[in-house]
Design a protein around this motif. Structure first.
Motif, PDB file in Angstrom:
ATOM      1  N   CYS A 116      -7.245  -2.027   7.557  1.00 15.85           N
ATOM      2  CA  CYS A 116      -5.854  -1.996   8.030  1.00 15.85           C
ATOM      3  C   CYS A 116      -5.381  -0.555   8.239  1.00 15.85           C
ATOM      4  CB  CYS A 116      -4.940  -2.720   7.047  1.00 15.85           C
ATOM      5  SG  CYS A 116      -5.133  -4.528   7.047  1.00 15.85           S
ATOM      6  N   ARG A 117      -5.713   0.321   7.318  1.00 22.00           N
ATOM      7  CA  ARG A 117      -5.295   1.726   7.446  1.00 22.00           C
ATOM      8  C   ARG A 117      -5.899   2.375   8.688  1.00 22.00           C
ATOM      9  NH1 ARG A 117      -6.643   2.016   2.055  1.00 22.00           N
ATOM     10  NH2 ARG A 117      -8.451   3.322   2.556  1.00 22.00           N
ATOM     11  N   HIS A 118      -7.093   1.962   9.049  1.00 23.97           N
ATOM     12  CA  HIS A 118      -7.771   2.548  10.202  1.00 23.97           C
ATOM     13  C   HIS A 118      -7.437   1.824  11.505  1.00 23.97           C
ATOM     14  CE1 HIS A 118     -10.038   4.657   7.112  1.00 23.97           C
ATOM     15  NE2 HIS A 118     -10.505   5.437   8.058  1.00 23.97           N
ATOM     16  N   GLY A 119      -6.482   0.909  11.446  1.00 15.52           N
ATOM     17  CA  GLY A 119      -6.030   0.235  12.659  1.00 15.52           C
ATOM     18  C   GLY A 119      -7.008  -0.767  13.220  1.00 15.52           C
ATOM     19  N   VAL A 120      -7.994  -1.180  12.433  1.00 15.40           N
ATOM     20  CA  VAL A 120      -8.984  -2.147  12.894  1.00 15.40           C
ATOM     21  C   VAL A 120      -8.476  -3.575  12.680  1.00 15.40           C
ATOM     22  CG1 VAL A 120     -11.310  -3.053  12.491  1.00 15.40           C
ATOM     23  CG2 VAL A 120     -10.917  -0.583  12.509  1.00 15.40           C
ATOM     24  N   SER A 121      -7.822  -3.806  11.544  1.00  8.41           N
ATOM     25  CA  SER A 121      -7.369  -5.143  11.173  1.00  8.41           C
ATOM     26  C   SER A 121      -5.867  -5.158  10.904  1.00  8.41           C
ATOM     27  CB  SER A 121      -8.114  -5.629   9.923  1.00  8.41           C
ATOM     28  OG  SER A 121      -9.497  -5.736  10.161  1.00  8.41           O
ATOM     29  N   ARG A 122      -5.328  -6.386  10.859  1.00 10.10           N
ATOM     30  CA  ARG A 122      -3.927  -6.580  10.524  1.00 10.10           C
ATOM     31  C   ARG A 122      -3.781  -7.946   9.859  1.00 10.10           C
ATOM     32  NH1 ARG A 122       1.222  -5.652  14.629  1.00 10.10           N
ATOM     33  NH2 ARG A 122       2.854  -5.836  13.062  1.00 10.10           N
ATOM     34  N   VAL A 123      -2.935  -8.023   8.835  1.00 11.78           N
ATOM     35  CA  VAL A 123      -2.791  -9.237   8.046  1.00 11.78           C
ATOM     36  C   VAL A 123      -1.372  -9.765   8.185  1.00 11.78           C
ATOM     37  CG1 VAL A 123      -2.973 -10.235   5.741  1.00 11.78           C
ATOM     38  CG2 VAL A 123      -4.520  -8.395   6.422  1.00 11.78           C
ATOM     39  N   PHE A 124      -1.237 -11.099   8.307  1.00  8.46           N
ATOM     40  CA  PHE A 124       0.060 -11.752   8.412  1.00  8.46           C
ATOM     41  C   PHE A 124       0.150 -12.863   7.372  1.00  8.46           C
ATOM     42  CE2 PHE A 124      -1.272 -10.406  12.615  1.00  8.46           C
ATOM     43  CZ  PHE A 124      -0.145  -9.839  13.193  1.00  8.46           C
ATOM     44  N   THR A 125       1.363 -13.197   6.970  1.00  7.99           N
ATOM     45  CA  THR A 125       1.613 -14.435   6.240  1.00  7.99           C
ATOM     46  C   THR A 125       2.806 -15.140   6.875  1.00  7.99           C
ATOM     47  OG1 THR A 125       3.044 -13.355   4.601  1.00  7.99           O
ATOM     48  CG2 THR A 125       0.703 -13.610   4.032  1.00  7.99           C
ATOM     49  N   TYR A 126       2.870 -16.452   6.631  1.00  2.95           N
ATOM     50  CA  TYR A 126       3.969 -17.272   7.146  1.00  2.95           C
ATOM     51  C   TYR A 126       4.537 -18.074   5.986  1.00  2.95           C
ATOM     52  CZ  TYR A 126       6.343 -21.008   9.743  1.00  2.95           C
ATOM     53  OH  TYR A 126       7.272 -21.905  10.210  1.00  2.95           O
ATOM     54  N   LYS A 127       5.833 -17.926   5.772  1.00  2.64           N
ATOM     55  CA  LYS A 127       6.547 -18.601   4.697  1.00  2.64           C
ATOM     56  C   LYS A 127       5.894 -18.382   3.331  1.00  2.64           C
ATOM     57  CE  LYS A 127       9.036 -22.118   7.298  1.00  2.64           C
ATOM     58  NZ  LYS A 127       9.428 -23.540   7.385  1.00  2.64           N
ATOM     59  N   GLY A 128       5.201 -17.277   3.200  1.00  2.00           N
ATOM     60  CA  GLY A 128       4.580 -16.931   1.934  1.00  2.00           C
ATOM     61  C   GLY A 128       3.492 -17.883   1.492  1.00  2.00           C
ATOM     62  N   SER A 129       3.048 -18.757   2.395  1.00  4.08           N
ATOM     63  CA  SER A 129       2.092 -19.783   1.978  1.00  4.08           C
ATOM     64  C   SER A 129       0.860 -19.878   2.870  1.00  4.08           C
ATOM     65  CB  SER A 129       2.773 -21.153   1.939  1.00  4.08           C
ATOM     66  OG  SER A 129       3.247 -21.507   3.237  1.00  4.08           O
ATOM     67  N   THR A 130       0.934 -19.373   4.086  1.00  2.00           N
ATOM     68  CA  THR A 130      -0.190 -19.419   5.017  1.00  2.00           C
ATOM     69  C   THR A 130      -0.513 -18.006   5.465  1.00  2.00           C
ATOM     70  OG1 THR A 130       0.375 -21.628   5.815  1.00  2.00           O
ATOM     71  CG2 THR A 130      -1.015 -20.297   7.243  1.00  2.00           C
ATOM     72  N   THR A 131      -1.789 -17.692   5.599  1.00  2.00           N
ATOM     73  CA  THR A 131      -2.194 -16.356   6.030  1.00  2.00           C
ATOM     74  C   THR A 131      -3.249 -16.442   7.126  1.00  2.00           C
ATOM     75  OG1 THR A 131      -2.994 -14.183   5.282  1.00  2.00           O
ATOM     76  CG2 THR A 131      -4.029 -16.129   4.305  1.00  2.00           C
ATOM     77  N   GLU A 183       5.649 -12.573   7.879  1.00  2.00           N
ATOM     78  CA  GLU A 183       5.603 -11.259   7.230  1.00  2.00           C
ATOM     79  C   GLU A 183       4.485 -10.458   7.899  1.00  2.00           C
ATOM     80  OE1 GLU A 183       6.212  -8.098   5.700  1.00  2.00           O
ATOM     81  OE2 GLU A 183       7.421  -9.590   4.611  1.00  2.00           O
ATOM     82  N   PHE A 184       4.872  -9.354   8.533  1.00  2.00           N
ATOM     83  CA  PHE A 184       3.909  -8.559   9.289  1.00  2.00           C
ATOM     84  C   PHE A 184       3.114  -7.602   8.406  1.00  2.00           C
ATOM     85  CE2 PHE A 184       6.617 -10.168  12.546  1.00  2.00           C
ATOM     86  CZ  PHE A 184       5.895 -10.154  13.726  1.00  2.00           C
ATOM     87  N   ASN A 185       3.617  -7.264   7.261  1.00  2.00           N
ATOM     88  CA  ASN A 185       2.920  -6.361   6.334  1.00  2.00           C
ATOM     89  C   ASN A 185       3.040  -6.909   4.913  1.00  2.00           C
ATOM     90  OD1 ASN A 185       2.098  -3.945   8.092  1.00  2.00           O
ATOM     91  ND2 ASN A 185       4.286  -4.141   8.555  1.00  2.00           N
ATOM     92  N   PRO A 186       2.455  -8.061   4.653  1.00  2.00           N
ATOM     93  CA  PRO A 186       2.606  -8.690   3.337  1.00  2.00           C
ATOM     94  C   PRO A 186       1.841  -7.923   2.267  1.00  2.00           C
ATOM     95  CG  PRO A 186       0.968  -9.853   4.608  1.00  2.00           C
ATOM     96  CD  PRO A 186       1.559  -8.831   5.541  1.00  2.00           C
ATOM     97  N   PRO A 187       2.265  -8.025   1.021  1.00  2.00           N
ATOM     98  CA  PRO A 187       1.480  -7.445  -0.074  1.00  2.00           C
ATOM     99  C   PRO A 187       0.089  -8.083  -0.087  1.00  2.00           C
ATOM    100  CG  PRO A 187       3.672  -8.060  -0.834  1.00  2.00           C
ATOM    101  CD  PRO A 187       3.518  -8.641   0.545  1.00  2.00           C
ATOM    102  N   LEU A 188      -0.924  -7.258  -0.121  1.00  2.00           N
ATOM    103  CA  LEU A 188      -2.277  -7.793  -0.049  1.00  2.00           C
ATOM    104  C   LEU A 188      -2.639  -8.629  -1.272  1.00  2.00           C
ATOM    105  CD1 LEU A 188      -4.262  -4.863   1.616  1.00  2.00           C
ATOM    106  CD2 LEU A 188      -3.354  -6.942   2.656  1.00  2.00           C
ATOM    107  N   ALA A 189      -2.006  -8.360  -2.384  1.00  2.00           N
ATOM    108  CA  ALA A 189      -2.248  -9.190  -3.566  1.00  2.00           C
ATOM    109  C   ALA A 189      -1.811 -10.632  -3.311  1.00  2.00           C
ATOM    110  CB  ALA A 189      -1.513  -8.614  -4.770  1.00  2.00           C
ATOM    111  N   ASP A 190      -0.701 -10.797  -2.589  1.00  2.00           N
ATOM    112  CA  ASP A 190      -0.232 -12.152  -2.258  1.00  2.00           C
ATOM    113  C   ASP A 190      -1.197 -12.833  -1.282  1.00  2.00           C
ATOM    114  OD1 ASP A 190       1.929 -11.529  -3.834  1.00  2.00           O
ATOM    115  OD2 ASP A 190       3.335 -11.255  -2.169  1.00  2.00           O
ATOM    116  N   VAL A 191      -1.704 -12.076  -0.325  1.00  2.00           N
ATOM    117  CA  VAL A 191      -2.657 -12.629   0.639  1.00  2.00           C
ATOM    118  C   VAL A 191      -3.914 -13.106  -0.084  1.00  2.00           C
ATOM    119  CG1 VAL A 191      -4.128 -12.090   2.627  1.00  2.00           C
ATOM    120  CG2 VAL A 191      -1.787 -11.189   2.513  1.00  2.00           C
TER     121      VAL A 191
END
Length: 263
Positions: free
Chosen positions: A156-171, A123-131
């Protein structure tokens, strides 16, 4: 002498972009500038730069003769973590007995073959609450949700960071991407999914994903996690020590405290 920097022209951004720690400091300048009380930059001595970011202090290019003044500054603000160059760290460790030195290793992410369908589970743009829920399980002393959300969403909004998750269980997060140098951090897996190889597969995929864009990616690991990254096949580049404030009541839990750029 330590003095706060209040105008952009006072901050030597060219110096910051020459090292990994400096790039980390520069990424917060890109996100917040100099106008926030929780993100303040200071000049140290003849050419050093200090960033006070909430309960973390980062120091770039300080000199041994700056150590005593830095110790006074740190006693005043009592940050949880201090990251700085050697031999200043050695000097500070002797001056600040309330801090302990923790050893960590910088690893370069090395691409490796993964199954073709791995990216389908990313997931390239996961809900941050889930992260946050994933991170909270791995880092018992994670700062409160509102503070974490405000900082992460802002970067993230300023293009400095980016968050990922994998299978909803790893970030994992890209903490910064400066001049194609990428720092990966905040790596965690839900307790119920540990032992399934999710982190191993996901990080190998992330290494390949970043490499295809010509980026050099690294992460830091404390000794307790060092063997895991060697087994993945990542390359140890260098080691260093960071200072952490000892709090006797929660001494064991503090070792898992989340700090940006650490797994």
């Amino acid at each position: 002498m330590i003095r706060q920097l209040v105008t952009d022209s006072e901050l030597n951004t060219a110096l910051l972009r020459q090292s990994w720690r400096g790039r980390k400091m520069y990424s917060y300048y890109k996100a917040y500038g100099l106008d926030y009380s929780f993100c303040q930059f200071y000049a140290v001595g003849e050419g050093g730069i200090l960033l006070r970011l909430n309960d973390t202090v980062l120091i770039c290019d300080a000199q041994e003769e700056d150590a005593e003044e830095l110790a006074v500054f740190l006693r005043m603000h009592r940050p949880f973590r201090v990251e700085c160059n050697e031999p200043v760290r050695t000097q500070l460790a002797g001056l600040l007995p309330e801090y302990r030195s923790l050893h960590r290793t910088m690893f370069q992410l090395v691409p490796d073959a993964v199954a073709d369908d791995v990216e389908d589970a990313v997931e390239f743009n996961p809900p941050l609450a889930d992260v946050y829920e994933i991170l909270k399980a791995g880092f018992p002393n994670l700062q409160d949700y509102a503070m974490w959300l405000t900082d992460t969403s802002h970067r993230c909004r300023h293009g400095v960071s980016r968050v990922f998750t994998y299978k909803g269980s790893t970030t994992a997060s890209i903490m910064f991407d400066i001049d194609d140098s990428v720092l990966v951090g905040q790596v965690a897996t839900r307790p119920e999914a540990r032992g399934l190889g999710h982190a191993r597969i996901f990080l190998r995929w992330l290494a390949g994903f970043l490499a295809q864009f010509g980026k050099t990616a690294v992460l830091y690991a404390l000794d307790v996690r060092e063997s895991f990254y060697r087994e993945i096949g990542f390359t140890a580049l260098e080691t260093e020590y960071v200072l952490e404030l000892m709090e006797q009541e929660q001494d064991n839990l503090q070792k898992g405290r989340l700090d940006n750029g650490n797994s």
